[in-house]
Motif scaffolding. Structure first.
Motif, PDB file in Angstrom:
ATOM      1  N   ASP A   1       0.859  -1.183   0.000  1.00 52.39           N
ATOM      2  CA  ASP A   1       0.000   0.000   0.000  1.00 52.39           C
ATOM      3  C   ASP A   1       0.898   1.236   0.000  1.00 52.39           C
ATOM      4  O   ASP A   1       1.126   1.853   1.033  1.00 52.39           O
ATOM      5  N   PRO A   2       1.434   1.618  -1.177  1.00 49.49           N
ATOM      6  CA  PRO A   2       2.446   2.680  -1.229  1.00 49.49           C
ATOM      7  C   PRO A   2       1.978   4.045  -0.743  1.00 49.49           C
ATOM      8  O   PRO A   2       2.786   4.830  -0.261  1.00 49.49           O
ATOM      9  N   VAL A   3       0.674   4.329  -0.856  1.00 50.69           N
ATOM     10  CA  VAL A   3       0.173   5.617  -0.366  1.00 50.69           C
ATOM     11  C   VAL A   3       0.160   5.623   1.157  1.00 50.69           C
ATOM     12  O   VAL A   3       0.715   6.523   1.795  1.00 50.69           O
ATOM     13  N   LYS A   4      -0.460   4.616   1.745  1.00 45.33           N
ATOM     14  CA  LYS A   4      -0.545   4.541   3.204  1.00 45.33           C
ATOM     15  C   LYS A   4       0.838   4.388   3.840  1.00 45.33           C
ATOM     16  O   LYS A   4       1.087   4.887   4.943  1.00 45.33           O
TER      17      LYS A   4
ATOM     18  N   VAL B   1       4.487   7.307  -1.797  1.00 48.47           N
ATOM     19  CA  VAL B   1       3.978   8.205  -2.826  1.00 48.47           C
ATOM     20  C   VAL B   1       2.804   8.995  -2.254  1.00 48.47           C
ATOM     21  O   VAL B   1       2.150   8.567  -1.305  1.00 48.47           O
ATOM     22  N   GLN B   2       2.514  10.168  -2.873  1.00 51.84           N
ATOM     23  CA  GLN B   2       1.378  10.973  -2.421  1.00 51.84           C
ATOM     24  C   GLN B   2       0.055  10.367  -2.880  1.00 51.84           C
ATOM     25  O   GLN B   2      -0.933  10.382  -2.168  1.00 51.84           O
TER      26      GLN B   2
ATOM     27  N   GLY C   1       7.329  12.116  -6.068  1.00 51.94           N
ATOM     28  CA  GLY C   1       8.640  11.998  -5.432  1.00 51.94           C
ATOM     29  C   GLY C   1       9.558  11.158  -6.297  1.00 51.94           C
ATOM     30  O   GLY C   1       9.399  11.106  -7.510  1.00 51.94           O
ATOM     31  N   ASN C   2      10.499  10.480  -5.671  1.00 57.92           N
ATOM     32  CA  ASN C   2      11.418   9.643  -6.445  1.00 57.92           C
ATOM     33  C   ASN C   2      10.963   8.181  -6.497  1.00 57.92           C
ATOM     34  O   ASN C   2      11.636   7.342  -7.083  1.00 57.92           O
ATOM     35  N   PHE C   3       9.800   7.871  -5.899  1.00 53.72           N
ATOM     36  CA  PHE C   3       9.260   6.509  -5.934  1.00 53.72           C
ATOM     37  C   PHE C   3       8.132   6.403  -6.957  1.00 53.72           C
ATOM     38  O   PHE C   3       7.306   7.301  -7.082  1.00 53.72           O
ATOM     39  N   THR C   4       8.113   5.287  -7.679  1.00 50.95           N
ATOM     40  CA  THR C   4       7.031   4.974  -8.601  1.00 50.95           C
ATOM     41  C   THR C   4       6.940   3.448  -8.684  1.00 50.95           C
ATOM     42  O   THR C   4       7.697   2.751  -8.024  1.00 50.95           O
ATOM     43  N   GLY C   5       6.012   2.934  -9.478  1.00 52.48           N
ATOM     44  CA  GLY C   5       5.957   1.482  -9.620  1.00 52.48           C
ATOM     45  C   GLY C   5       4.563   0.918  -9.471  1.00 52.48           C
ATOM     46  O   GLY C   5       3.577   1.577  -9.778  1.00 52.48           O
TER      47      GLY C   5
END
Length: 204
Positions: free
Chosen positions: A41-44, A48-49, A56-60
């Motif tokens: 859960d990259p947002v929580k 990532v926003q 930011g520098n994270f994606t995927g």
């Protein structure tokens, strides 16, 4: 320099979403692009926003682990409609699973049993505890500890004769009953397209 050798910073990092890898990278760099594969859960988790605009520098890619918890419990109920107690396995790398499952279970008539797995030695006892409590179904996530021991989890579920639904297909390939979730192999293939775009100048 390390040991007298100059180390060049990577242009992009590809990292799995399991364990503490992503949180370590978040602390280590704000500039090197990081392509996440299968983040729960990259947002929580604060990587990532939002899914649409990481910012930011994270994606995927995300596994949508928590979002699909309710659907997994629904499928499990369809498999064993007379069962009342479901054991939810979880470990510290995915702490939100238990609370998410509690909310989803209320609407589906499940009573839940928490089975926390802090280290590999807890797995066998976790299955024994679930069987002793009379669990009629199991939900097994693809957390760091459990995913790396998919064969053991599938074998113990069969040994204890408790139907289990798993987050990812490799558990089924290892002998598990059923899974519902993202295609992990496709996620890794898709990560390569992200790396290609970033190396060609795209912002993460």
């Amino acid at each position: 320099e390390v040991g007298g050798r100059r180390i060049t910073a990577p242009k992009v990092i590809v990292a799995t979403g399991g364990g503490t890898t992503l949180s370590t990278l978040k602390q280590a760099t704000k500039s090197i692009p990081v392509v996440m594969t299968a983040a729960p859960d990259p947002v929580k988790q604060g990587y990532v926003q939002s899914l649409a605009r990481p910012a930011g520098n994270f994606t995927g890619m995300s596994l949508q682990s928590l979002e699909l918890t309710g659907k997994r419990l629904q499928i499990l109920k369809e498999l064993v409609p007379t069962a009342e107690l479901a054991a939810i396995f979880w470990d510290p790398s995915n702490p939100g699973l238990w609370s998410t499952a509690q909310v989803a279970a209320q609407a589906q008539g499940w009573k839940l049993m928490s089975v926390e797995i802090r280290n590999p030695s807890d797995i066998t006892m976790g299955f024994k505890d679930a069987a002793s409590a009379g669990a009629g179904g199991l939900l097994i996530p693809a957390s760091g500890i459990l995913f790396s021991r998919a064969s053991q989890a599938a074998e113990l579920a069969a040994l204890n004769r408790i139907p289990a639904i798993y987050e990812l297909r490799p558990f089924v390939d290892a002998g598990g009953l059923i899974s519902y979730g993202a295609d992990i192999e496709e996620i890794w293939r898709h990560a390569a397209t992200y790396v290609d775009k970033i190396l060609k100048g795209a912002k993460p």
